[in-house]
Design a protein around this motif. Sequence first.
Motif, PDB file in Angstrom:
ATOM      1  N   ALA A  24       0.833  -1.204   0.000  1.00  0.00           N
ATOM      2  CA  ALA A  24       0.000   0.000   0.000  1.00  0.00           C
ATOM      3  C   ALA A  24       0.866   1.250   0.000  1.00  0.00           C
ATOM      4  CB  ALA A  24      -0.899  -0.004   1.228  1.00  0.00           C
ATOM      5  N   SER A  25       0.472   2.234  -0.788  1.00  0.00           N
ATOM      6  CA  SER A  25       1.221   3.488  -0.839  1.00  0.00           C
ATOM      7  C   SER A  25       0.295   4.640  -1.195  1.00  0.00           C
ATOM      8  CB  SER A  25       2.346   3.385  -1.880  1.00  0.00           C
ATOM      9  OG  SER A  25       1.813   3.182  -3.167  1.00  0.00           O
ATOM     10  N   GLY A  26       0.777   5.856  -0.980  1.00  0.00           N
ATOM     11  CA  GLY A  26       0.058   7.030  -1.419  1.00  0.00           C
ATOM     12  C   GLY A  26      -0.667   7.805  -0.341  1.00  0.00           C
ATOM     13  N   ARG A  27      -0.777   7.229   0.850  1.00  0.00           N
ATOM     14  CA  ARG A  27      -1.406   7.953   1.951  1.00  0.00           C
ATOM     15  C   ARG A  27      -1.089   7.209   3.229  1.00  0.00           C
ATOM     16  NH1 ARG A  27      -6.737   9.176   2.778  1.00  0.00           N
ATOM     17  NH2 ARG A  27      -6.119   9.074   4.966  1.00  0.00           N
ATOM     18  N   THR A  28      -1.492   7.796   4.345  1.00  0.00           N
ATOM     19  CA  THR A  28      -1.347   7.141   5.642  1.00  0.00           C
ATOM     20  C   THR A  28      -2.564   6.262   5.885  1.00  0.00           C
ATOM     21  OG1 THR A  28      -0.104   9.016   6.530  1.00  0.00           O
ATOM     22  CG2 THR A  28      -1.077   7.478   8.100  1.00  0.00           C
ATOM     23  N   PHE A  29      -2.312   5.002   6.162  1.00  0.00           N
ATOM     24  CA  PHE A  29      -3.401   4.057   6.325  1.00  0.00           C
ATOM     25  C   PHE A  29      -3.686   3.713   7.787  1.00  0.00           C
ATOM     26  CE2 PHE A  29      -4.554   2.960   2.058  1.00  0.00           C
ATOM     27  CZ  PHE A  29      -3.422   3.236   1.307  1.00  0.00           C
ATOM     28  N   SER A  30      -3.144   4.488   8.685  1.00  0.00           N
ATOM     29  CA  SER A  30      -3.406   4.196  10.089  1.00  0.00           C
ATOM     30  C   SER A  30      -4.910   4.243  10.343  1.00  0.00           C
ATOM     31  CB  SER A  30      -2.695   5.210  10.984  1.00  0.00           C
ATOM     32  OG  SER A  30      -3.103   6.517  10.661  1.00  0.00           O
ATOM     33  N   ASN A  31      -5.390   3.267  11.122  1.00  0.00           N
ATOM     34  CA  ASN A  31      -6.806   3.106  11.449  1.00  0.00           C
ATOM     35  C   ASN A  31      -7.651   2.611  10.280  1.00  0.00           C
ATOM     36  OD1 ASN A  31      -6.548   3.913  14.134  1.00  0.00           O
ATOM     37  ND2 ASN A  31      -6.598   6.052  13.516  1.00  0.00           N
ATOM     38  N   TYR A  32      -7.055   2.441   9.125  1.00  0.00           N
ATOM     39  CA  TYR A  32      -7.788   1.819   8.030  1.00  0.00           C
ATOM     40  C   TYR A  32      -7.924   0.315   8.296  1.00  0.00           C
ATOM     41  CZ  TYR A  32      -8.251   5.489   4.498  1.00  0.00           C
ATOM     42  OH  TYR A  32      -8.631   6.591   3.798  1.00  0.00           O
ATOM     43  N   ARG A  33      -8.932  -0.255   7.725  1.00  0.00           N
ATOM     44  CA  ARG A  33      -9.073  -1.699   7.693  1.00  0.00           C
ATOM     45  C   ARG A  33      -8.656  -2.172   6.309  1.00  0.00           C
ATOM     46  NH1 ARG A  33     -14.357  -4.704   9.941  1.00  0.00           N
ATOM     47  NH2 ARG A  33     -13.618  -3.517  11.732  1.00  0.00           N
ATOM     48  N   MET A  34      -7.799  -3.160   6.269  1.00  0.00           N
ATOM     49  CA  MET A  34      -7.334  -3.739   5.010  1.00  0.00           C
ATOM     50  C   MET A  34      -7.999  -5.089   4.822  1.00  0.00           C
ATOM     51  SD  MET A  34      -5.341  -1.367   4.001  1.00  0.00           S
ATOM     52  CE  MET A  34      -4.600  -2.171   2.589  1.00  0.00           C
ATOM     53  N   GLY A  35      -8.510  -5.303   3.650  1.00  0.00           N
ATOM     54  CA  GLY A  35      -9.228  -6.543   3.403  1.00  0.00           C
ATOM     55  C   GLY A  35      -8.760  -7.278   2.169  1.00  0.00           C
ATOM     56  N   TRP A  36      -9.022  -8.571   2.165  1.00  0.00           N
ATOM     57  CA  TRP A  36      -8.840  -9.396   0.981  1.00  0.00           C
ATOM     58  C   TRP A  36     -10.213  -9.895   0.543  1.00  0.00           C
ATOM     59  CZ3 TRP A  36      -4.549  -9.917  -1.866  1.00  0.00           C
ATOM     60  CH2 TRP A  36      -3.317  -9.610  -1.278  1.00  0.00           C
ATOM     61  N   PHE A  37     -10.458  -9.787  -0.737  1.00  0.00           N
ATOM     62  CA  PHE A  37     -11.679 -10.279  -1.344  1.00  0.00           C
ATOM     63  C   PHE A  37     -11.287 -11.193  -2.499  1.00  0.00           C
ATOM     64  CE2 PHE A  37     -14.960  -7.508   0.543  1.00  0.00           C
ATOM     65  CZ  PHE A  37     -14.141  -6.599   1.189  1.00  0.00           C
ATOM     66  N   ARG A  38     -12.241 -11.969  -2.970  1.00  0.00           N
ATOM     67  CA  ARG A  38     -11.967 -12.797  -4.138  1.00  0.00           C
ATOM     68  C   ARG A  38     -13.208 -12.897  -5.004  1.00  0.00           C
ATOM     69  NH1 ARG A  38     -11.274 -18.738  -1.205  1.00  0.00           N
ATOM     70  NH2 ARG A  38     -13.481 -19.055  -0.675  1.00  0.00           N
ATOM     71  N   GLN A  39     -12.968 -13.151  -6.291  1.00  0.00           N
ATOM     72  CA  GLN A  39     -14.062 -13.321  -7.233  1.00  0.00           C
ATOM     73  C   GLN A  39     -13.729 -14.465  -8.171  1.00  0.00           C
ATOM     74  OE1 GLN A  39     -15.219  -9.818  -9.465  1.00  0.00           O
ATOM     75  NE2 GLN A  39     -17.250 -10.670  -9.806  1.00  0.00           N
ATOM     76  N   ALA A  40     -14.549 -15.491  -8.102  1.00  0.00           N
ATOM     77  CA  ALA A  40     -14.399 -16.644  -8.980  1.00  0.00           C
ATOM     78  C   ALA A  40     -15.217 -16.417 -10.248  1.00  0.00           C
ATOM     79  CB  ALA A  40     -14.863 -17.907  -8.266  1.00  0.00           C
ATOM     80  N   PRO A  41     -14.880 -17.087 -11.340  1.00  0.00           N
ATOM     81  CA  PRO A  41     -15.624 -16.914 -12.595  1.00  0.00           C
ATOM     82  C   PRO A  41     -17.105 -17.186 -12.404  1.00  0.00           C
ATOM     83  CG  PRO A  41     -13.617 -18.155 -12.976  1.00  0.00           C
ATOM     84  CD  PRO A  41     -13.735 -18.009 -11.503  1.00  0.00           C
ATOM     85  N   GLY A  42     -17.925 -16.253 -12.854  1.00  0.00           N
ATOM     86  CA  GLY A  42     -19.368 -16.419 -12.775  1.00  0.00           C
ATOM     87  C   GLY A  42     -19.967 -16.191 -11.400  1.00  0.00           C
ATOM     88  N   LYS A  43     -19.146 -15.761 -10.455  1.00  0.00           N
ATOM     89  CA  LYS A  43     -19.636 -15.540  -9.098  1.00  0.00           C
ATOM     90  C   LYS A  43     -19.402 -14.093  -8.676  1.00  0.00           C
ATOM     91  CE  LYS A  43     -19.067 -20.259  -7.409  1.00  0.00           C
ATOM     92  NZ  LYS A  43     -18.518 -21.111  -6.304  1.00  0.00           N
ATOM     93  N   GLU A  44     -20.126 -13.680  -7.640  1.00  0.00           N
ATOM     94  CA  GLU A  44     -19.935 -12.338  -7.120  1.00  0.00           C
ATOM     95  C   GLU A  44     -18.665 -12.292  -6.260  1.00  0.00           C
ATOM     96  OE1 GLU A  44     -24.579 -10.816  -6.880  1.00  0.00           O
ATOM     97  OE2 GLU A  44     -23.361 -10.949  -5.074  1.00  0.00           O
ATOM     98  N   ARG A  45     -18.138 -11.098  -6.137  1.00  0.00           N
ATOM     99  CA  ARG A  45     -16.979 -10.906  -5.277  1.00  0.00           C
ATOM    100  C   ARG A  45     -17.388 -11.176  -3.835  1.00  0.00           C
ATOM    101  NH1 ARG A  45     -14.392  -5.374  -6.297  1.00  0.00           N
ATOM    102  NH2 ARG A  45     -16.278  -4.659  -5.229  1.00  0.00           N
ATOM    103  N   GLU A  46     -16.508 -11.847  -3.094  1.00  0.00           N
ATOM    104  CA  GLU A  46     -16.823 -12.168  -1.711  1.00  0.00           C
ATOM    105  C   GLU A  46     -15.681 -11.795  -0.785  1.00  0.00           C
ATOM    106  OE1 GLU A  46     -17.445 -16.350  -1.114  1.00  0.00           O
ATOM    107  OE2 GLU A  46     -15.440 -16.897  -1.814  1.00  0.00           O
ATOM    108  N   PHE A  47     -16.042 -11.499   0.442  1.00  0.00           N
ATOM    109  CA  PHE A  47     -15.079 -11.169   1.475  1.00  0.00           C
ATOM    110  C   PHE A  47     -14.297 -12.413   1.873  1.00  0.00           C
ATOM    111  CE2 PHE A  47     -13.298  -9.281   5.160  1.00  0.00           C
ATOM    112  CZ  PHE A  47     -13.401 -10.212   6.183  1.00  0.00           C
TER     113      PHE A  47
END
Length: 119
Positions: A24-47
């Motif tokens: 991550a770059s470009g700003r201060t991310f303190s107190n931000y929440r960082m997440g990973w999501f995924r999207q399989a073919p033909g499916k909605e993006r999920e947490f």
Amino acid sequence: QVQLVESGGGLVQAGGSLRLSCAASGRTFSNYRMGWFRQAPGKEREFVAAIKWSDDDTYYADSVKGRFTISRDNAKNTVYLQMNSLTPEDTAVYYCAARSPLFTTYDYWGQGTQVTVSS
């Protein structure tokens, strides 16, 4: 300009492991929440998982609990997703995202990295 750059995706056999990174770059991310999501073919993006920069609270989707671990390196401004015991159902494009504490949605997204698990 905020940038989230994922890396570490690839092809792995079922039962194997991969570690994804999100720089991550470009700003201060303190107190931000960082997440990973995924999207399989033909499916909605999920947490998949999330972590805050400011404490050790972590959050996981039920489907990955006990197999995936999210962590961070504040000095490197990098978030990781260690993925173990992978199955073909984990095949997807994995995205890193950042969420301000002021909002309920994720503001910034990376370009994604492909993870393919062969049976």
